[in-house]
Motif scaffolding. Structure first.
Motif, PDB file in Angstrom:
ATOM      1  N   HIS A 160     -30.394   5.338  -2.818  1.00  0.00           N
ATOM      2  CA  HIS A 160     -29.753   4.164  -3.422  1.00  0.00           C
ATOM      3  C   HIS A 160     -30.107   4.168  -4.896  1.00  0.00           C
ATOM      4  N   ASN A 161     -29.306   3.498  -5.682  1.00  0.00           N
ATOM      5  CA  ASN A 161     -29.624   3.319  -7.090  1.00  0.00           C
ATOM      6  C   ASN A 161     -30.586   2.136  -7.176  1.00  0.00           C
ATOM      7  N   MET A 162     -31.872   2.417  -7.050  1.00  0.00           N
ATOM      8  CA  MET A 162     -32.881   1.374  -6.919  1.00  0.00           C
ATOM      9  C   MET A 162     -34.119   1.749  -7.723  1.00  0.00           C
ATOM     10  N   THR A 163     -34.688   0.751  -8.383  1.00  0.00           N
ATOM     11  CA  THR A 163     -35.970   0.915  -9.054  1.00  0.00           C
ATOM     12  C   THR A 163     -36.960   0.004  -8.373  1.00  0.00           C
ATOM     13  N   ILE A 164     -38.083   0.563  -7.939  1.00  0.00           N
ATOM     14  CA  ILE A 164     -39.131  -0.227  -7.295  1.00  0.00           C
ATOM     15  C   ILE A 164     -40.392  -0.085  -8.127  1.00  0.00           C
ATOM     16  N   ILE A 165     -40.952  -1.211  -8.479  1.00  0.00           N
ATOM     17  CA  ILE A 165     -42.210  -1.238  -9.226  1.00  0.00           C
ATOM     18  C   ILE A 165     -43.250  -1.867  -8.318  1.00  0.00           C
ATOM     19  N   ARG A 166     -44.340  -1.167  -8.102  1.00  0.00           N
ATOM     20  CA  ARG A 166     -45.439  -1.662  -7.259  1.00  0.00           C
ATOM     21  C   ARG A 166     -46.558  -2.129  -8.173  1.00  0.00           C
ATOM     22  N   VAL A 167     -47.042  -3.353  -7.958  1.00  0.00           N
ATOM     23  CA  VAL A 167     -48.020  -3.988  -8.835  1.00  0.00           C
ATOM     24  C   VAL A 167     -49.312  -4.274  -8.086  1.00  0.00           C
ATOM     25  N   TYR A 168     -50.409  -4.057  -8.761  1.00  0.00           N
ATOM     26  CA  TYR A 168     -51.713  -4.491  -8.272  1.00  0.00           C
ATOM     27  C   TYR A 168     -52.323  -5.297  -9.412  1.00  0.00           C
ATOM     28  N   ALA A 169     -52.153  -6.595  -9.369  1.00  0.00           N
ATOM     29  CA  ALA A 169     -52.578  -7.476 -10.458  1.00  0.00           C
ATOM     30  C   ALA A 169     -54.082  -7.729 -10.427  1.00  0.00           C
ATOM     31  N   PRO A 170     -54.666  -7.989 -11.603  1.00  0.00           N
ATOM     32  CA  PRO A 170     -56.088  -8.341 -11.646  1.00  0.00           C
ATOM     33  C   PRO A 170     -56.362  -9.605 -10.834  1.00  0.00           C
ATOM     34  N   THR A 171     -57.526  -9.662 -10.232  1.00  0.00           N
ATOM     35  CA  THR A 171     -57.916 -10.841  -9.447  1.00  0.00           C
ATOM     36  C   THR A 171     -58.303 -11.985 -10.375  1.00  0.00           C
ATOM     37  N   SER A 172     -58.538 -13.147  -9.812  1.00  0.00           N
ATOM     38  CA  SER A 172     -58.846 -14.343 -10.598  1.00  0.00           C
ATOM     39  C   SER A 172     -60.166 -14.239 -11.351  1.00  0.00           C
ATOM     40  N   ASP A 173     -61.045 -13.304 -10.991  1.00  0.00           N
ATOM     41  CA  ASP A 173     -62.299 -13.167 -11.730  1.00  0.00           C
ATOM     42  C   ASP A 173     -62.145 -12.317 -12.996  1.00  0.00           C
ATOM     43  N   HIS A 174     -60.943 -11.782 -13.254  1.00  0.00           N
ATOM     44  CA  HIS A 174     -60.669 -11.083 -14.507  1.00  0.00           C
ATOM     45  C   HIS A 174     -60.250 -12.100 -15.567  1.00  0.00           C
ATOM     46  N   ASP A 175     -60.462 -11.766 -16.825  1.00  0.00           N
ATOM     47  CA  ASP A 175     -60.122 -12.733 -17.874  1.00  0.00           C
ATOM     48  C   ASP A 175     -58.612 -12.746 -18.136  1.00  0.00           C
ATOM     49  N   ASP A 176     -58.179 -13.794 -18.812  1.00  0.00           N
ATOM     50  CA  ASP A 176     -56.755 -14.005 -19.062  1.00  0.00           C
ATOM     51  C   ASP A 176     -56.131 -12.868 -19.867  1.00  0.00           C
TER      52      ASP A 176
END
Length: 187
Positions: free
Chosen positions: A67-83
């Protein structure tokens, strides 16, 4: 996923389900690459260079049609990381999405380490529907802003699901449940 045999165990379990693409977090593989399982499924992965920490991957069923598809997989910083670390992630994602051809489908999924409560739909119509759990806090608002800016809908919030299918984090005493992983699709 780092331990020997985990891929085989995962692909064996997936035989019970109807799936085409699965996003994975905490794979703990190093570097960036791709591999093929014994059953013929393709896996693309990205992790830290030298440590077996964090990491994301996709596993694509061998019978899947292109398929013509773009998938981005994210692993975001947890709440103990700074802004600043959290903001850097969103800055990188904004730049990446800006480079994506918009002729196909864009899916951004992953462990966002963000909670979006069920009442968020009142202020974020079109981005978040009414089926979520947990309490939204200030850090989590950045996640909603990101989704809205890219005209994405948090797909997990579109329909009601059992708690066992919605909650992706459970406290050790079993009393607190949160949804931290989200899939998004074009609004």
């Amino acid at each position: 996923m780092y331990a020997c045999g985990n891929i085989h165990e995962l692909t064996h379990e997936l035989q019970r389900y109807n799936w085409d693409i699965i996003g994975l977090s905490e794979v703990r593989w190093t570097g960036i690459g791709e591999t093929i399982t014994e059953e013929g499924q393709k896996i693309w992965f990205s992790g830290e260079e030298k440590k077996h920490h964090y990491g994301v991957a996709f596993i694509v069923r061998k019978e899947s049609k292109p398929h013509n598809m773009t998938i981005i997989r994210v692993y975001a910083p947890t709440s103990d990381h700074d802004d600043d670390e959290v903001e850097e992630l969103y800055k990188q994602l904004d730049a990446l999405i800006a480079r994506v051809l918009r002729k196909g489908i864009l899916v951004v999924q992953g462990n966002w380490n963000a909670k979006v409560g069920p009442y968020s739909h009142q202020h974020w119509a079109g981005t978040f529907c009414r089926f979520g759990i947990g309490e939204t806090n200030n850090k989590d608002l950045r996640f909603l802003e990101f989704a809205k800016n890219h005209r994405l809908t948090l797909a997990n919030s579109l329909h009601p699901h059992k708690l066992s299918r919605t909650a992706t984090w459970h406290s050790s005493n079993g009393r607190v449940h949160n949804q931290l992983d989200f899939d998004s699709k074009p609004a």
